[in-house]
Design a protein around this motif. Structure first.
Motif: not given
Length: 115
Positions: A25-26, A28-30, A40, A94-95, A110-112, A114
């Protein structure tokens, strides 16, 4: 007041959805949309994470440690001898929201990012 009501709504919706906090889930970049920091998360192996957090000036925070539980991620960080503990809770896919305990406590959404 609006921010507190939004946070309360988001936390209640999280309880209803009950998505599980995992390295998948985590990964990626936020972003907090320029409000405070960008993070990240890079999945390493099956259960480990590399966490890189930047403040709004582009300076890197030192990550002292982290722990993932079923529904939360707890991160201890330091910047200029100022320590904080952030408890991240999933809002949707995504949040997530961070409840920060430090000399300047507060909440950050925080938002992912994309691509």
């Amino acid at each position: 007041m609006k921010k507190n009501l939004l946070l309360l709504f988001l936390l209640v919706s999280q309880l209803i959805l009950a998505q599980k906090m995992t390295t998948d889930y985590l990964d990626g970049n936020w972003t907090s949309n320029g409000e405070s920091t960008e993070i990240t998360f890079k999945k390493i192996g099956k259960k480990a994470l590399e966490i890189i957090e930047f403040n709004n000036s582009g300076e890197t925070l030192i990550i002292l440690g982290y722990q993932i539980s079923k529904n939360k991620l707890c991160v201890e960080a330091e910047f200029n001898n100022w320590k904080s503990i952030s408890m991240y809770t999933i809002i949707d896919e995504n949040t997530m929201v961070a409840d920060i305990v430090s000399d300047a406590p507060g909440y950050i959404i925080y938002k992912r990012i994309i691509n």
